[in-house]
Structure formats: structure tokens, C-alpha cells
Design an enzyme around this catalytic site. Structure first.
Site, PDB file in Angstrom:
ATOM      1  N   SER A   1       0.847  -1.195   0.000  1.00  0.00           N
ATOM      2  CA  SER A   1       0.000   0.000   0.000  1.00  0.00           C
ATOM      3  C   SER A   1       0.877   1.237   0.000  1.00  0.00           C
ATOM      4  O   SER A   1       2.081   1.169   0.273  1.00  0.00           O
ATOM      5  CB  SER A   1      -0.895   0.018   1.241  1.00  0.00           C
ATOM      6  OG  SER A   1      -0.140   0.356   2.402  1.00  0.00           O
ATOM      7  N   ASP A   2       0.295   2.376  -0.290  1.00  0.00           N
ATOM      8  CA  ASP A   2       1.001   3.630  -0.047  1.00  0.00           C
ATOM      9  C   ASP A   2       0.841   3.973   1.437  1.00  0.00           C
ATOM     10  O   ASP A   2       0.107   3.307   2.175  1.00  0.00           O
ATOM     11  CB  ASP A   2       0.456   4.737  -0.952  1.00  0.00           C
ATOM     12  CG  ASP A   2       1.516   5.776  -1.285  1.00  0.00           C
ATOM     13  OD1 ASP A   2       2.435   5.967  -0.469  1.00  0.00           O
ATOM     14  OD2 ASP A   2       1.422   6.400  -2.356  1.00  0.00           O
ATOM     15  N   TRP A   3       1.512   5.003   1.869  1.00  0.00           N
ATOM     16  CA  TRP A   3       1.612   5.385   3.286  1.00  0.00           C
ATOM     17  C   TRP A   3       0.216   5.582   3.906  1.00  0.00           C
ATOM     18  O   TRP A   3      -0.547   6.444   3.489  1.00  0.00           O
ATOM     19  CB  TRP A   3       2.421   6.669   3.362  1.00  0.00           C
ATOM     20  CG  TRP A   3       2.708   7.218   4.717  1.00  0.00           C
ATOM     21  CD1 TRP A   3       1.848   7.900   5.510  1.00  0.00           C
ATOM     22  CD2 TRP A   3       3.963   7.178   5.399  1.00  0.00           C
ATOM     23  NE1 TRP A   3       2.488   8.290   6.661  1.00  0.00           N
ATOM     24  CE2 TRP A   3       3.783   7.866   6.624  1.00  0.00           C
ATOM     25  CE3 TRP A   3       5.214   6.637   5.115  1.00  0.00           C
ATOM     26  CZ2 TRP A   3       4.814   8.029   7.552  1.00  0.00           C
ATOM     27  CZ3 TRP A   3       6.241   6.798   6.041  1.00  0.00           C
ATOM     28  CH2 TRP A   3       6.038   7.476   7.235  1.00  0.00           C
TER      29      TRP A   3
END
Length: 731
Positions: A285-287
Site C-alpha cells: 500500500s502507499d503510506w
């Protein structure tokens, strides 16, 4: 005797136990090792592999020990915000020695355009149209990264970006799917080398999957309304090319795509990526993007967010620990199965084995003088900066500078600026390593030309107190080099802007300097296309240097002096004004292409500078274009040729762009589509013949909204330079 027998039995028991640890046997196939390790893992150990924490957010040295103590020994990955290999090894030692199975940690970091040896931002790199240079630069970055303890980079970004208001346009390769795909693949090759087991290889991560560059109005994190047709024809192709090049990982994007956020998009993460494309790596995932599903309105809480992301096909949770908190609970509630957990864990373990982390878990300690800024690396960064710079205007052939020029006024907030030349996403770049524009000019001209400096103004604000000094300096000089541009923080993540014009004070400085009645060479350093409609008429030459990294000063100076010839071509369109957005070269045809129908009534239809535009100091003539046949069957290949002649008086590099057009198709296609490019170096009077071998199903086909490629019979047009070839595809 009995003591000897006991000892003999004890040694053999341990020998047999060790021999059963197949996953530790480097002679075994990787898939065998993965499966052996998996069957030994508890559920808690598996779930920890699916989580990524951060290390180094607290930069107080006194807290490092406590921070290490708080890291679970079984964690799958860390975003390593430090670059000290000794600290990294201490963390890794905890995983190897204190966890039950000794599974090494995967250390990731945003190595976007270099680590300490910072080269140009990706948008600039794309203007070089030189995949080999980009591969070399990424290989250099990978070496610095591995010597700093990093095994995984969140790069390259292959989002197609056509709205310059979006700050992250700086981080990608521009507006064209084919160019982005080729350069993304070149980056992957550089980071990962011939094999991930190479000691200086790091895993690449294609991002952001997918459509992030379409953020509404250029505002970051906003939803995107993208049809499946647009996904398949524009936004997915660069990712597919990157996967075919061997990219080890994918990062999902923040954006909501037509109502389904990418983080929980089963169609994209599972149906397309893992099933249709058979991607064997893992998706991160992204942050904090899993938790953000609650803000996007598709999950009622973090638990449901974890469920939706995981079942959609997202394997690793970056930072928000939703997987760590809820996956076991979801299994207990029969919402997901341990077999699904196993499938994700296998993907992560597979990469760790391919990287050789089980055999080489620790980083070799090398001092910083040997690790960073090697002479050959700085030279490479300068070469890439040179080929990324684009000559946009050269009225009356003002450039290269005439030998009669004796005094130059060097003015503007970017002239002696170091920090902003690094650009965004240069976290470990150090301003002290940067060669400024002024320093490059000093090095180039020495005592031959006198440089007269004035700041003029700051990058923004209302303070015009420096205007008069700048004008005085300009009046006593033969020529003005005016250095304008952006702060590095004005582009990058969360750096959207409502206008792509420079701050008013910079434009006013230019207007004020016109009073000197001296030729003006405008140098632009920025992370996005700029609105230049009010500026362009007042200057004699424009050089777009972007944010060139540590070694842009000498590259620019060489272009200004004529030692180097500019060869960059724009990877993205420059609108005349912000109001022209979106405007890009491969738009579809209008329904009324005659007169001025449907266009803005208060501005020209064309952009100021289109994709592929860039001037040279010499002239290149395209001639004798020909094609091997005017008719080709769908299963045949076709060869096109063109002769390029340097008809000018100086040597130079020419980027040759080949476009195709399909005037009539069951799905309307762009006016033209880039399909091949090549760069050649020619001496004055020299010529070369360039060829494009056309595979109809690869180069002429199109794709429908289900991702199925098709090729229809009919007329096609091939464009190269000023040449145009027409041919027909038959059954």
C-alpha cells in the site's frame, strides 16, 4: 563409552534438524525454500511479514536504541529513514538472532532520483529520451542505496500526468504511456541489474497503481473518474511494460477510481495484476492508505479497511498497522482464510530470497567517502542533466554565446541557489554537494568572461528592493542570464498549485530588467511545465534545466558556451496558460476540426511548446523516408527507414520520434501515438539511416475496455520528423 554415544547422538540429532531447514540451504530452488519456511511459520509470524513499519522518524541519537527495541523481530519490512548501515545491521541482527526463524527484514526507502548523488528529477530525465542513461543512473543509485542498507526503492513512478498543477508530475516521466513504459522499464533494469541477487541490486517498485496522475483538478489524493477504456489505453500500459521488465513490487495508489479506491480495488489488484498479467511479486500500500479507506467512505472502520484491502489483493500494509491489528481477528471470524495469508506471505518471502537476504542479511560497512559522490557517478549525473535540458527558444541564434560577450549579468533567485536544484524527493541529497548555475558559469568561463551577480528578488513575496541593483548590473553587462524558477517544495507529493505561472515578483523582475535593453537568456529551474505566456515574448532565449540535481551547473554552462549542444525534447506539453489544462499531444480528434469550433475563444488552440519539442544548435534534415511495403498482412512485419542528415555547422544529438495514426477505427484513437524513438549523434555533414521494425499486433493494434488487443484492417499513417508515410494493413 556411553558419554561418547550420547554426544554422538546429540550431534547427529542437531545435524539432522539443521539438514531439515531447507529454507536455509542456498542450493535449493527458491520456491522450495519459500514453501519450507512457510510451513514452519506461525500465524502471528506470517501476519508480521505483511506489515511495514518505519525506523528513523525520531532522529534523536539518544532514542535509537529504544526505537530498535520497539521493532518486532519478525517484522516483514521497514521504511529505513536513516542511511547508517551500522544501525541498519543492528536492526537486522535482531531479526536474524532474536526471531524464532531468523527471517531477514526488507529495508525500503524512497530512492527516487539518486540517494546522495542526486541526478535530475524523473520528469527531466524523460526529456533525455535516453533509456541507457537512465538505466545507468538507477544502477548508480542502487549501489549507493545498498551500501547504505537499503534493499528496496519505491521507484519508478510511471503514472501518466497531464495536469501540471499536480505536484507529483515531477516524479514521473510525463504525459505519454509508451515513453513512460520504456523509461520505467529502463529504471527497473538499473535498480535490479541482471539479477536481484547481485550485491548492488535493489528491488524496484512500480507506482502508483493506477491512475493517480488523474487526480481531479491536479489536487493530490483526490478521486479520479477513469473509464476502463482509459485505464487500458493510457494508464495501465506503462505498468505492464514495467512488469514485463521484471519489476519486483507494485505500490497501489491513493486515489478513488470511479468509486473504488485503488487500495481496495479487486479488479485492478487481483483480476488484472495477478491473474491477467500473472504478476509474481507483491503489492504494497502507499503510506497509511489502508486506514484512508475510512476517509474515502468505503470502510466503516480500520478493521473493515484491512479486510477490503487484503481481500482485494494488497499484500503488505505500509505503516498504518491495520493488518497487524485485524488480520488474525478476521481469520477467527471466518472473513479470510490462512491460505489467503499464505499466498501474500509467499510473495514477500520470495523477494527476500531473490535478493539474497538469507545469505547476506548484513550490509558491508563502507565509509561515506567510498560510498557516495564517486567521480564517475557525478560525471554520469552531469551527463544526464545535460541531455535533460531543453532549449525552448533561441531568437536570432543568441546561443551559444558569441565570443564578443565579455560581461554577463547573472541575476535571479535560482542563480546561486543550491537547495532547490536538488528538486523534490531528494531526501538524502545535501545542498553542499550541488554545483550552482553561477559556479558552473565560473568554471566554464574562468577569466574569459566577467560575471556580474545580483539576486534581484526572492522566489516569492513582494520585496522589490533588489530590482534596482539588478538593473544596474544588467546595464553594465553585454547580456543577461536570468535564473528563475520554483522552490523544490512547490512540486512533489502534496504540492498542488492552482496556477503553473511563476510568482508575480519573478515576472516583474523580468519586466524591470527589460529597461536595460540587453539580450536576455532565461534559465528555468522547476518541477513542472510553467505558464510562460507573459514571459516568453520578453526574452531572447529560454533554456529549461528543470531541477537537475547536484551536477547541473557545468552542464548548463557547457550548453551556453557551445561546448555542448542541447538535445533534450519535452516529455510533457507546456500550455500557454493554466486555463489550457488539460492539453497533451495525443488527444482524440474533435468532432468539429474546422475553423475555430469548440476551442477557447480568447487564446490560441495550440500549446506554447508541445510534447517532443526541443531546439538544437545545428539543423537536422529528415529525408528519404520509405517503408518496405505499402501493404502488410497482420502476421507480417514491416520496416520503415529514414535518413537523418546534420545540415548544420556543429555536431549534435537528435532524438527521432516515430508516431503512428489510425484514422478510422471502431474505437476512436488519439490523433497520433508515439511508438518508437531513438537518439543519434551526428557530426556536421554526417548522416545516418534509422529503422523502425513494425510488428502490426504490437505497434498498430489497440485495446478495448476489457484489455483485449485488436488490430483492424485499413489505412495507417507513420510520422517521423517532417516525413509522412501511408500504408495499409490487410487480412
Amino acid at each position: 563409552m556411553w558419554r561418547f554415544l550420547i554426544l554422538f547422538c546429540f550431534v547427529n540429532i542437531h545435524k539432522n534438524i539443521y539438514s531439515q531447514l531447507v529454507y536455509k540451504d542456498s542450493m535449493q530452488p527458491i520456491e522450495t525454500r519459500v514453501q519450507d519456511l512457510l510451513k514452519r511459520m506461525t500465524l502471528k509470524e506470517k501476519i508480521l511479514q505483511l506489515n511495514q513499519y518505519t525506523f528513523g522518524e525520531n532522529d534523536n541519537p539518544n532514542n535509537i536504541g529504544e526505537e530498535i527495541k520497539n521493532i518486532p523481530a519478525d517484522i516483514g519490512s521497514l521504511i529505513y529513514l536513516n542511511i547508517n548501515p551500522e544501525i541498519r545491521n543492528n536492526i537486522q541482527r535482531k531479526a536474524i538472532e532474536e526471531s524464532r526463524l531468523g527471517i531477514p527484514i526488507l529495508f525500503g526507502f524512497d530512492v527516487i532520483h539518486g540517494l546522495r548523488t542526486v541526478y535530475p528529477i524523473p520528469l527531466a530525465q524523460a526529456c533525455s529520451f535516453n533509456p541507457k542513461l537512465i538505466t545507468a543512473a538507477c544502477r548508480m543509485a542502487a549501489k549507493e542505496a545498498t551500501l547504505s542498507g537499503i534493499n528496496w526503492t519505491f521507484s519508478p513512478m510511471v503514472d501518466i500526468a497531464r495536469d501540471a498543477r499536480w505536484g507529483r508530475i515531477a516524479e514521473g516521466y510525463g504525459e505519454d504511456p509508451y515513453l513512460s513504459g520504456v523509461l520505467g522499464a529502463a529504471s527497473v533494469k538499473g535498480y535490479q541489474s541482471e539479477s536481484l541477487s547481485n550485491p548492488y541490486s535493489i528491488a524496484a517498485c512500480l507506482k502508483h497503481f493506477v491512475g493517480y496522475g488523474m487526480s481531479e483538478g491536479g489536487r493530490d489524493y483526490r478521486p479520479t473518474d477513469i473509464s476502463k477504456q482509459a485505464l487500458w489505453e493510457t494508464y495501465l500500459p506503462p505498468f505492464e511494460m514495467g512488469i514485463k521488465s521484471g519489476a519486483a513490487t507494485i505500490m497501489s495508489s491513493f486515489n478513488d477510481i470511479s468509486g473504488i479506491p485503488a487500495t481496495a480495488n479487486h479488479y485492478l489488484l487481483n483480476d488484472v495484476l495477478k491473474n491477467k498479467w500473472n504478476f509474481k511479486g507483491f503489492v504494497v500500500s502507499d503510506w497509511n492508505a489502508i486506514e484512508q479507506l475510512t476517509y474515502q467512505g468505503v470502510a466503516k472502520d480500520r478493521k473493515e479497511a484491512a479486510y477490503k484491502a487484503f481481500t482485494a489483493g494488497l499484500d503488505m500494509d505500509m505503516r498504518d498497522n491495520a493488518y497487524g491489528e485485524f488480520l488474525e481477528e478476521l481469520i477467527e471470524g471466518n472473513k479470510i482464510s490462512e491460505e489467503q495469508i499464505d499466498s501474500a506471505v509467499v510473495r514477500i518471502l520470495r523477494l527476500k530470497f531473490h535478493l539474497g537476504l538469507f545469505e547476506r542479511p548484513y550490509t558491508t560497512i563502507v565509509n561515506e567517502a567510498e560510498r557516495y559522490l564517486q567521480k564517475e557517478d557525478v560525471k554520469l549525473a552531469s551527463l544526464l542533466a545535460e541531455e535533460s535540458m531543453v532549449l525552448l527558444k533561441n531568437q536570432n541564434k543568441l546561443l551559444p554565446l558569441s565570443p564578443s560577450v565579455q560581461n554577463i549579468a547573472v541575476i535571479g533567485p535560482l542563480a546561486k541557489n543550491k537547495t532547490d536544484l536538488l528538486g523534490s524527493w531528494a531526501f538524502r541529497g545535501n545542498p553542499k554537494d550541488v554545483e550552482t548555475i553561477y559556479e558552473g558559469l565560473e568554471k566554464e568561463f574562468g577569466n574569459k568572461i566577467r560575471l556580474n551577480y545580483a539576486l534581484g528578488c526572492k522566489k516569492e513575496g513582494n520585496d522589490i528592493s533588489g530590482f534596482e541593483e539588478a538593473l544596474k548590473v544588467a546595464k553594465t553587462s553585454d547580456l543577461i542570464i536570468l535564473c528563475l524558477g520554483e522552490d523544490k517544495s512547490w512540486s512533489g507529493e502534496n504540492a498542488s498549485r492552482s496556477t503553473i505561472a511563476l510568482p508575480r515578483i519573478q515576472e516583474e523582475l523580468l519586466t524591470h530588467l527589460k529597461k536595460a535593453e540587453k539580450p536576455i537568456v532565461l534559465i528555468l529551474s522547476n518541477g513542472r511545465p510553467l505558464e510562460l505566456a507573459r514571459i516568453e515574448p520578453h526574452v531572447d532565449a529560454i533554456v529549461e534545466i528543470w531541477q537537475p540535481g547536484i551536477a547541473g551547473g557545468s552542464a548548463l554552462a557547457g550548453i551556453l558556451s557551445g561546448r555542448l549542444s542541447p538535445s533534450g525534447k519535452l516529455s510533457v506539453t507546456f500550455p500557454r496558460t493554466t486555463g489550457q489544462i488539460p492539453i497533451y499531444y495525443n488527444m482524440r480528434q474533435t468532432a468539429r476540426p474546422y475553423g475555430n469550433m469548440g476551442n477557447y475563444q480568447d487564446i490560441q488552440t495550440t500549446p506554447l511548446y508541445p510534447f517532443g519539442y526541443g531546439l538544437s544548435y545545428t539543423n537536422f534534415t529528415y529525408t528519404n523516408a520509405r517503408i518496405s511495403s505499402n501493404k502488410v498482412r497482420k502476421d507480417e512485419k514491416l520496416t520503415a527507414e529514414v535518413t537523418i542528415i546534420n545540415t548544420g555547422k556543429s555536431s549534435g544529438k537528435e532524438t527521432v520520434l516515430w508516431y503512428i495514426a489510425d484514422p478510422v477505427c471502431s474505437i476512436s484513437r488519439p490523433i497520433k501515438e508515439l511508438k518508437h524513438f531513438e537518439k543519434c549523434y551526428l557530426l556536421p555533414g554526417e548522416s545516418c539511416v534509422l529503422r523502425f521494425e513494425i510488428n502490426p499486433y504490437k505497434d498498430l493494434s489497440y485495446v478495448n475496455s476489457s484489455g483485449v488487443r485488436f488490430l483492424e484492417s485499413g489505412k495507417f499513417i507513420l510520422y517521423v520528423g517532417t516525413e509522412k508515410l501511408i500504408f495499409e494493413v490487410v487480412e
